[in-house]
Write a protein that holds these residues in place. Structure first.
Motif: not given
Length: 720
Positions: A86-91, A190-202
């Motif tokens: 999970v670390e490797k997949r989502f940084g 900004s969409n990439t960063e928002a997607q990253h935050l959404a993934v971590v938040g989920i």
């Protein structure tokens, strides 16, 4: 280790209408049926309701609950088996992933106190079913980031280009019209960063829901079994339940080992396929698939709970075993774990003024007001406080090892994530289970009192600590990485990468490691090695890729794709043997330490003491320990990947520093546990001495009081 505390809490928090029934074990069947006619529920089934139905069988409930707890622990432990993936997949950094692993304790800890309040006034099977549904939804939510994220790209080609080894080759600057970092910078929208935050938040929300859904499953299930099973059968049933349930973490690591062999985008593979193998450091396994399988198992196991009655007829007959055989079977399966439970149940039946006894008569506000007073009174007991502190140290060690041991094995011994999980699931988890059972058998068969329980805990903690010492010297040194770790004879310079690769215009954030087998030096990409061409050699079972014409390599190459092989991978099995043996010895103290608590506090406080112990272990051990271990691991990183200007996953660690800090944390917590048990033993000796002096004084005349000195002959089995 926490399993027992939950079980005890579930058993003793059954006062009220059902608790009264437990106080009359010798009544005949009619009397028991009349007691079951409790107001406010479907208590006494009518004769037509007593028709043969599988949902009115306590044995079928035990079967369903064993399967549910097995699936629930499997989904709870699965994240730990795939944490590095999970670390490797989502940084993610190890600190963030440790916080994620600990976040399911937040919802659990916030609500578990109310289990004592609700007791048996609710429809327990239905509430267990609702909790299981929430756990299943949490598992589905944990897999959602895979479906809302873009396909995994293990290199920095554009989404329209096929992923290829040629993407990282050295291309002269004159042939490159635009700067190489431009494509990666363009992806930092900004969409990439928002997607990253959404993934971590989920994932954080899913972990919270997982903790909330787990709250009613174990305590209410244990109390339901204890209420409606025959008094002589209850210990055996609970032993079977615990024995089956404890296989859950082992199955979680086994499932992780199988799923991580599959590629992460197995459901959306590119047209030309992939050329990665599971040994490649860029490999990401199908971490999400295990959550779907576990969630499906929990959902199926939850279905029967909506058909069980609120209360069922008390089991009429003892199982057809002689009492001696029954006791031996219960002790062999898990009587060691249940013997304190049984004693706690007996104590709770005798008490009349405890908080749990009057909890059904209190409102929620009154219960919350009374709870802190009992908490402070219990914490003032030295034996209880020291035992809890020792268990906090042990649980902190277990939480850190369970979360990051797979990653440690991957990095330290260069093994795959799948193999690391299989080692833990087949060696460490069974060893811990055997230690718990053996500790319970020793307590029961040897009739250990508080003093001898303290001695057993001290010896187990000391042996576990001594086994940690060789682990400091069992590991692999960090191999040479060009531009990151200094090579022999090189002078330190300001550049990150060798000057020989400057004409190649290499992207700084690319990662496609290659190894020079002769010098045993690793380069981050073929471009960093100055390679301009590649050659694929077909072997019997796979193809091996080599890069040639490398300006940074003596003789021009060739260099092989992938990281350099470790020179000490053979040490992983001896390392795991010592870790597993240490886990067995640490688990040996589980039941004896429980006996110290149950015999060391007042009878009226035993129920809440176990609940308080459970809460403190959650708050002081299981929540902070993964974060502490993750932060310590992050401090050993020597090269971080960058994602949109932020620090992402660590690509290379200092192996010696990683081993010293990870094993050092284990040594620190084991030392704390040993110190607590030493203090407990000193207090017990003083109490036995004072007790013996009082007995001597009470049996002698006033003129002989001055002659009464030294400990008496009172046996050790006297209660604390």
């Amino acid at each position: 280790m926490l399993m027992k505390t939950v079980d005890l809490q579930g058993q003793v928090n059954t006062d009220g209408p059902v608790g009264e029934e437990a106080q009359m074990p010798d009544k005949d069947t009619k009397a028991m049926m009349s007691v079951e006619d409790t107001p406010g529920g479907k208590a006494c089934p009518n004769p037509q309701d007593l028709r043969p139905s599988v949902f009115y069988s306590i044995k079928f409930f035990i079967l369903c609950h064993s399967l549910l707890q097995l699936a629930q622990l499997m989904i709870s432990g699965y994240l730990k088996s795939s944490i590095s993936t999970v670390e490797k997949r989502f940084g993610l950094s190890s600190q963030t992933s440790g916080l994620l692993a600990a976040f399911n304790e937040v919802g659990n800890t916030a609500l578990i106190v109310f289990v004592s309040y609700f007791g048996s006034r609710v429809h327990r099977p239905r509430l267990i079913g609702y909790g299981a549904v929430i756990v299943a939804l949490a598992g589905l939510l944990m897999s959602l980031p895979h479906f809302i994220s873009e396909p995994y790209r293990y290199d920095h080609t554009s989404p329209d280009m096929p992923q290829d080894y040629e993407a990282s080759l050295c291309q002269p600057t004159t042939l490159v019209p635009a700067p190489t970092p431009a494509p990666s910078n363009s992806s930092c929208s900004s969409n990439t960063e928002a997607q990253h935050l959404a993934v971590v938040g989920i994932m954080f929300v899913a972990q919270t829901l997982l903790g909330v859904g787990s709250v009613p499953i174990q305590p209410f299930g244990i109390s339901y079994i204890d209420d409606f099973a025959h008094n002589s059968n209850s210990p055996l049933y609970l032993g079977i339940l615990f024995a089956v349930t404890m296989m859950g973490p082992g199955m979680a690591y086994g499932l992780g080992g199988l799923m991580l062999r599959l590629y992460v985008d197995i459901d959306r593979m590119p047209e030309g396929g992939i050329r990665l193998t599971s040994k490649d450091p860029r490999w990401v396994g199908a971490w999400w698939l295990g959550f779907l399988i576990s969630a499906a198992a929990v959902a199926l196991a939850a279905i029967p709970y909506f058909f069980f009655p609120k209360e069922m007829p008390k089991e009429k007959h003892e199982l057809r075993f002689r009492r001696r055989v029954l006791a031996a079977s219960a002790s062999t399966v898990s009587k060691g774990e249940d013997s304190p439970s049984e004693k706690s149940l007996g104590a709770s039946q005798e008490k009349h003024d405890g908080l749990a006894q009057i909890a059904p008569d209190l409102t929620v506000i009154q219960f919350i007001k009374v709870f802190p007073r009992v908490l402070l009174r219990t914490l003032r007991h030295p034996i209880f406080l020291l035992v809890v502190l020792s268990q906090v140290c042990t649980s902190s060690m277990v939480a850190g090892m369970a979360t990051f041991l797979p990653k440690f094995l991957e990095r330290q011994f260069s093994v795959t994530a799948s193999y690391a999980n299989l080692l833990i699931g087949s060696l460490t988890i069974p060893s811990a289970i055997m230690g718990i059972v053996l500790g319970g058998v020793l307590v029961k068969r040897l009739h250990l009192g508080p003093m001898r329980c303290g001695i057993l805990c001290l010896l187990g903690a000391l042996s576990c600590l001594l086994l940690t010492l060789p682990l400091f010297f069992m590991g692999c040194p960090t191999h040479q990485i060009a531009g990151i770790t200094p090579q022999p004879g090189d002078l330190p310079g300001p550049e990150l990468f060798p000057a020989c690769s400057e004409p190649c215009s290499c992207p700084l954030d690319d990662f496609n490691p290659v190894c020079d087998p002769r010098a045993h030096v690793e380069y981050l990409t073929p471009c960093q090695a100055g390679c301009t061409s590649q050659v694929a050699q077909e072997a019997l079972d796979k193809s091996q890729v080599f890069y040639t014409n490398c300006s940074c390599v003596a003789g021009g190459g060739p260099v092989s794709a992938g990281s350099c092989d470790s020179a000490c991978s053979h040490l992983v099995l001896p390392f795991m043997f010592l870790v597993s043996l240490g886990a067995a010895l640490a688990s040996l103290t589980h039941t004896p330490s429980f006996m110290l608590i149950l015999r060391g506090v007042k009878k009226e406080d035993k129920t809440l003491a176990v609940g308080i112990q459970f809460m403190l272990l959650r708050v002081l051990a299981w929540m902070p320990s993964p974060v502490i271990h993750g932060s310590a691991i992050d401090t050993t990183c020597v090269h971080w990947a960058q994602s949109c200007g932020r620090r992402a996953v660590c690509r290379y660690y200092d192996h010696n520093l990683l081993r010293n800090r990870f094993v050092g944390l284990q040594f620190f917590f084991k030392t704390g546990s040993l110190a607590c048990f030493a203090l407990i033993l000193a207090i017990l000796r003083q109490q036995v001495k004072e007790e013996g002096t009082q007995v001597t004084v009470s049996t002698s005349g006033p003129q002989q009081q001055l002659l009464a000195s030294g400990p008496g002959k009172k046996p050790e089995e006297s209660s604390v």
